[in-house]
Design an enzyme around this catalytic site. Structure first.
Site, short mmCIF file in Angstrom:
data_model
loop_
_atom_site.label_atom_id
_atom_site.label_comp_id
_atom_site.label_asym_id
_atom_site.label_seq_id
_atom_site.Cartn_x
_atom_site.Cartn_y
_atom_site.Cartn_z
N ARG A 179 2.54 -14.52 0.59
CA ARG A 179 1.77 -14.52 -0.66
C ARG A 179 2.48 -15.31 -1.77
NH1 ARG A 179 -0.99 -12.43 2.63
NH2 ARG A 179 -2.53 -10.79 2.33
N SER A 256 -5.92 -6.74 -2.54
CA SER A 256 -4.66 -5.97 -2.57
C SER A 256 -4.01 -6.14 -3.94
CB SER A 256 -3.68 -6.48 -1.51
OG SER A 256 -4.18 -6.26 -0.23
N GLU A 352 0.41 -8.17 -6.96
CA GLU A 352 0.10 -9.41 -6.25
C GLU A 352 -0.71 -10.40 -7.08
OE1 GLU A 352 -2.96 -10.47 -3.42
OE2 GLU A 352 -1.63 -9.71 -1.86
N1 EPU Z 1 -2.38 2.31 5.00
C1 EPU Z 1 -2.41 3.63 4.62
N2 EPU Z 1 -3.20 4.00 3.58
C2 EPU Z 1 -3.99 3.12 2.92
C3 EPU Z 1 -3.96 1.77 3.29
C4 EPU Z 1 -3.15 1.38 4.33
O1 EPU Z 1 -1.72 4.45 5.21
O2 EPU Z 1 -4.70 3.56 2.02
C5 EPU Z 1 -1.59 1.89 6.15
C6 EPU Z 1 -2.50 1.55 7.32
O3 EPU Z 1 -2.80 2.67 8.08
C7 EPU Z 1 -1.68 0.56 8.10
C8 EPU Z 1 -0.86 -0.12 7.03
O4 EPU Z 1 -0.89 0.69 5.87
O5 EPU Z 1 -0.83 1.20 8.99
C9 EPU Z 1 -1.35 -1.52 6.72
O6 EPU Z 1 -2.70 -1.43 6.24
P1 EPU Z 1 -3.76 -2.60 6.51
O7 EPU Z 1 -3.70 -3.04 7.93
O8 EPU Z 1 -5.06 -2.14 5.98
O9 EPU Z 1 -3.23 -3.82 5.69
P2 EPU Z 1 -2.49 -3.91 4.28
O10 EPU Z 1 -1.04 -4.10 4.50
O11 EPU Z 1 -2.91 -2.78 3.43
C10 EPU Z 1 -2.66 -6.52 4.21
C11 EPU Z 1 -3.00 -7.56 3.20
C12 EPU Z 1 -4.52 -7.68 3.05
C13 EPU Z 1 -5.10 -8.02 4.41
C14 EPU Z 1 -4.71 -6.91 5.40
C15 EPU Z 1 -5.19 -7.18 6.80
C16 EPU Z 1 -1.18 -7.61 1.60
C17 EPU Z 1 -0.71 -7.23 0.23
N3 EPU Z 1 -2.42 -7.21 1.92
O12 EPU Z 1 -3.12 -5.25 3.68
O13 EPU Z 1 -4.78 -8.76 2.19
O14 EPU Z 1 -6.51 -8.12 4.35
O15 EPU Z 1 -3.27 -6.81 5.45
O16 EPU Z 1 -4.40 -8.16 7.37
O17 EPU Z 1 -0.46 -8.26 2.33
C18 EPU Z 1 -5.16 -9.29 -0.13
O18 EPU Z 1 -4.09 -9.90 -0.11
O19 EPU Z 1 -5.89 -9.23 -1.15
C19 EPU Z 1 -5.59 -8.58 1.07
C20 EPU Z 1 -6.69 -7.82 1.09
#
Ligand code: EPU
Length: 356
Positions: A179, A256, A352
């Site tokens: 990012r 995010s 972010e």
């Molecule tokens: N999780 C929780 N609770 C929540 C949300 C997430 O426990 O409320 C846990 C999930 O269970 C999982 C882990 O956190 O084990 C990761 O969650 P997720 O796969 O949903 O992805 P993320 O890390 O929350 C990142 C990106 C997103 C992207 C997703 C999918 C960042 C800051 N965010 O989110 O990007 O869509 O992965 O690849 O890196 C964005 O940048 O705006 C964005 C939406």
């Protein structure tokens, strides 16, 4: 060093065909940021062709606006907002190894991705349904479901107001990281020093499906797709995103809101003992990436709000405007979430989006 192009040679013929759009005064910006925060621009100009940038000579305070989907507006802006709407998408060349595809900075990102897939040029499918424009994609190196735009970026063309020339940065010069990019590292995106006009992608003919990300594999299995094509993956990811992430048109948000924090191995080991279910992702540089959504949820913020601003009930990493929020409301909720996560886990979350 960036490669200089001759603006006279390349762009002068375009000026007559694309006269500058008028400068508007006191323009409402709330419709141009997906978090729906209030604010007005003292001056506003839509840019529909790269050549129009050459005519802008004032040294005024500037901000370059794309889709406004990664932006926290800080109220009124007393300078000039340049709203990039440069259109166009085309195949530059195809060789035995890859397709080179160019898109104007103002193209809608998702529409562009779907267009490449329709042409039979796979590669960008995992980045389906990310809000925003093509020009904004390299700035924060957008990423999702195991892919980052940097994996397929070839070069970025831009107008440099300080040097008064068009430049092309290759992938290495963009200094892409999680990012992050040279545009953020040097503060160019905030100072309005540069305007990205066009982005070129290199989409290899040898396509490898990226379905390693748990959610994607599960979604494809649920749809009984055993050997997915790129459009199948795009479809599965669109379905996933629609289920988990709020649509800004109905619940204003900017994706995010925090980075997934990177910590050193000692801190990660300490957290592994205290919180065995916290997802940890080792990085190539030795650091460990933690799931911020998990930390926020465990700190009690999933679905919780402070006045008009809260963290989304289905994905705790997304900050949402429940209606009528101001920048102060956003700052207050952000600070409260950060404080609770530090208190509980000793981890500092960094926002972010870009703060104007
Ligand atoms: N999780 C929780 N609770 C929540 C949300 C997430 O426990 O409320 C846990 C999930 O269970 C999982 C882990 O956190 O084990 C990761 O969650 P997720 O796969 O949903 O992805 P993320 O890390 O929350 C990142 C990106 C997103 C992207 C997703 C999918 C960042 C800051 N965010 O989110 O990007 O869509 O992965 O690849 O890196 C964005 O940048 O705006 C964005 C939406």
């Amino acid at each position: 060093m960036p490669v200089a192009c001759d603006p006279q040679e390349i762009f002068s013929h375009l000026v007559d065909n694309h006269p500058a759009m008028p400068i508007e005064r006191n323009v409402d910006l709330s419709r141009f940021n997906t978090l729906g925060l209030p604010g007005r621009a003292a001056a506003y100009q839509k840019i529909t062709a790269a050549a129009q940038l050459v005519a802008i000579t004032s040294g005024d305070k500037r901000f370059v606006l794309g889709g406004g989907s990664n932006l926290v507006l800080g109220g009124d802006f007393d300078g000039l907002v340049l709203h990039v709407g440069i259109p166009g998408k085309r195949l530059l060349k195809g060789d035995s190894e890859a397709f080179y595809v160019a898109a104007g900075a103002g193209e809608n990102w998702h529409d562009f991705v779907q267009w490449t897939l329709q042409q039979g040029w796979p590669g960008l499918e995992n980045l389906s349904l990310i809000p925003g424009t093509v020009g904004a994609a390299p700035i924060q190196n957008i990423g999702a479901y195991g892919r980052e735009v940097g994996d397929l970026l070839h070069s970025v063309s831009l107008w440099d107001f300080a040097k008064r020339e068009f430049l092309t940065l290759d992938r290495k010069q963009c200094r892409l990281a999680y990012r992050d990019s040279v545009f953020k590292q040097e503060g160019w995106h905030l100072s309005g020093r540069m305007v990205i006009t066009e982005v070129v992608f290199r989409l290899p003919r040898l396509w490898v499906a990226a379905t390693g990300y748990g959610d994607v594999a599960q979604e494809l299995a649920a749809q009984h797709v055993a050997t997915p094509t790129a459009p199948d993956i795009a479809q599965a990811i669109s379905a996933l995103r629609q289920r988990k992430l709020p649509n800004p048109a109905t619940i204003p948000n900017c994706g995010s809101f925090f980075h997934n924090p990177l910590v050193d191995p000692a801190a990660a080991a300490r957290l592994r003992v205290a919180c065995p279910t916290l997802p940890q992702y080792p990085q190539p540089d030795g650091r460990i990436k933690l799931a911020a959504g998990w930390l926020i949820e465990q700190a009690g913020w999933k679905g919780r709000r402070l006045g008009a601003v809260g963290m989304y009930e289905k994905q705790a990493l997304v900050l949402v405007n429940h209606g009528g929020a101001t920048t102060d409301d956003v700052q207050r909720t952000m600070a409260a979430v950060q404080a609770d996560v530090v208190r509980r886990f000793g981890v500092q979350l960094t926002p972010e989006p870009v703060f104007l």
